[in-house]
Write an enzyme that holds these catalytic residues in place. Structure first.
Site, PDB file in Angstrom:
ATOM      1  CB  CYS A  51      -0.921   0.001   1.220  1.00  0.00           C
ATOM      2  SG  CYS A  51      -1.872   1.528   1.382  1.00  0.00           S
ATOM      3  CB  CYS A  53       1.118   1.816   4.769  1.00  0.00           C
ATOM      4  SG  CYS A  53      -0.412   0.846   4.844  1.00  0.00           S
ATOM      5  CG  HIS A 104      -3.850  -1.005   5.025  1.00  0.00           C
ATOM      6  ND1 HIS A 104      -3.605  -0.361   3.828  1.00  0.00           N
ATOM      7  CD2 HIS A 104      -4.512  -2.155   4.702  1.00  0.00           C
ATOM      8  CE1 HIS A 104      -4.089  -1.086   2.833  1.00  0.00           C
ATOM      9  NE2 HIS A 104      -4.644  -2.177   3.337  1.00  0.00           N
ATOM     10  CG  ASN A 133     -14.606   8.172  -4.326  1.00  0.00           C
ATOM     11  OD1 ASN A 133     -15.589   8.892  -4.198  1.00  0.00           O
ATOM     12  ND2 ASN A 133     -13.728   8.359  -5.291  1.00  0.00           N
ATOM     13  CG  HIS A 164      -4.238   3.621   3.958  1.00  0.00           C
ATOM     14  ND1 HIS A 164      -3.274   2.937   4.651  1.00  0.00           N
ATOM     15  CD2 HIS A 164      -4.460   4.754   4.665  1.00  0.00           C
ATOM     16  CE1 HIS A 164      -2.904   3.629   5.716  1.00  0.00           C
ATOM     17  NE2 HIS A 164      -3.629   4.734   5.743  1.00  0.00           N
ATOM     18  CG  HIS A 195      -7.364   7.352   0.356  1.00  0.00           C
ATOM     19  ND1 HIS A 195      -7.746   6.025   0.196  1.00  0.00           N
ATOM     20  CD2 HIS A 195      -7.411   7.897  -0.890  1.00  0.00           C
ATOM     21  CE1 HIS A 195      -7.989   5.786  -1.083  1.00  0.00           C
ATOM     22  NE2 HIS A 195      -7.804   6.894  -1.759  1.00  0.00           N
ATOM     23  CD  GLN A 208      -8.918  10.865  -5.095  1.00  0.00           C
ATOM     24  OE1 GLN A 208      -8.369  11.436  -6.032  1.00  0.00           O
ATOM     25  NE2 GLN A 208      -9.692   9.796  -5.270  1.00  0.00           N
TER      26      GLN A 208
END
Length: 357
Positions: free
Chosen positions: A70, A73, A133, A173, A184, A186, A188
């Site tokens: 990933c 991470c 994660h 999303n 992971h 997150h 945007q």
């Protein structure tokens, strides 16, 4: 909140956000990366007037790597990722595969009357909500969620200062059904070089409503939902949460501050603290609907950077394509071909289910 700025190996900016009192120094990125280079072009659709972004370099972006590869991470045990530190709380950095770029040049300009194009002079960032994660936003503590809100507000302020940026859009999303390519936790941020269609349409309706009625459209919607009550999910002193009267999606929930602010930076401490608690409660209710966690898109609607700010009312629009256990809604003929939405469920019934979840 503590804010620490650094630079990645290819020249992209990275910012660490830590709770007050955390001591951190920017960590050098030891990777051997070529200088960041990407370009995007905006093409005007002559039929609709919409700007369409062409960013072919995104075809090579990272796609569903295993957990031990990933890129979001922390950098540990000799493996270097996009975050050059052994641990972090919240991190924002420039996307390696952006839809918009400040490096897009004059060679992107086209104007022959019918076909028009211009450089996609904006910026795209990734916001990592936690170094863990194996969790999700739903699993964050209220304190960690509040730190994410502070990071969103700071990035909105900073990106809004870029001269070519007209609108700053933080979003998340979640779920493979949505098309997520990195697991992971997150989100945007897109810093658009134009006013995107959904924001433009909502603000145009609000401006027309104010001209006709002398009142704020968003405020009147809040009052109408409060009076009806059947679609209200949660209400506190600072936030009201409801399913909209004309919901498009199988699951659609809107979160508004009860006191009007135009954008994330204008939220005060009480509003930020309460949002963290309320939002986590809503997400956990969504996850209680079915046997698997609910996929969703969470999109902040806020005022543009410079124009059309007078009637704006910050709010979060949370939607999901899941319509039943093991089933998702596809945008088929009516929705995709004509923009004529069909919702198979009633918002009032779903609101009752969520209140009981």
């Amino acid at each position: 909140m503590e804010r620490t700025t650094g630079t990645l190996a290819d020249g992209r900016e990275i910012v660490w956000y830590d709770r007050a009192g955390t001591a951190r120094r920017p960590t050098p990125d030891p990777r051997d990366l070529p200088p960041a280079a990407s370009s995007s072009q905006l093409r005007l659709d002559p039929l609709t007037g919409d700007w369409i972004t062409v960013a072919s370099h995104r075809q090579t972006r990272t796609y569903l790597p295993p957990a031990d590869e990933c890129p979001l991470c922390p950098s540990r045990d000799g493996r270097h990722t996009e975050i050059p530190s052994a641990d972090y709380q919240v991190v924002a950095f420039e996307n390696r595969f952006p839809s918009f770029s400040l490096g897009s040049g004059a060679d992107q300009v086209v104007d022959d009357g019918l076909f028009q194009a211009r450089p996609g002079l904006g910026r795209c960032e990734v916001v990592c909500f936690t170094s863990d994660h194996d969790t999700s936003f739903t699993g964050l503590t209220p304190q960690q969620a509040r730190l994410v809100v502070d990071a969103w507000a700071d990035r909105t302020r900073e990106l809004g200062r870029i001269g070519s940026v007209d609108y700053v859009f933080p979003f998340e999303n979640r779920g493979v059904e949505i098309g997520v390519t990195l697991q992971h936790p997150h989100g945007q941020i897109y810093a658009y070089p134009y006013l995107p269609p959904v924001a433009a349409r909502e603000l145009a309706r609000a401006e027309a409503y104010a001209a006709e009625h002398g009142r704020n459209l968003f405020g009147d919607i809040i009052e109408a939902e409060r009076r009806a009550g059947t679609r209200v999910l949660v209400e506190t002193d600072e936030w009201i949460v409801f399913l909209p009267y004309a919901a498009r999606w199988p699951i659609e929930v809107h979160l508004y501050p009860t006191r009007r602010v135009r954008d994330l930076p204008e939220l005060d401490d009480a509003q930020r603290d309460d949002f963290a608690r309320v939002y986590l409660d809503v997400l956990r209710r969504l996850d209680g609907l079915y046997s698997q966690p609910t996929p969703y898109i969470a999109s902040w609607q806020q005022a543009p950077t410079r124009q059309h700010r007078e009637e704006a009312w910050l709010h979060l629009e949370l939607l999901s394509v899941r319509r039943a256990e093991g089933k998702v809604k596809f945008l088929a003929g009516s929705e995709s071909g004509q923009g004529g939405w069909v919702n198979d469920g009633e918002p009032e019934q779903l609101a009752e289910r969520l209140r009981s979840a």
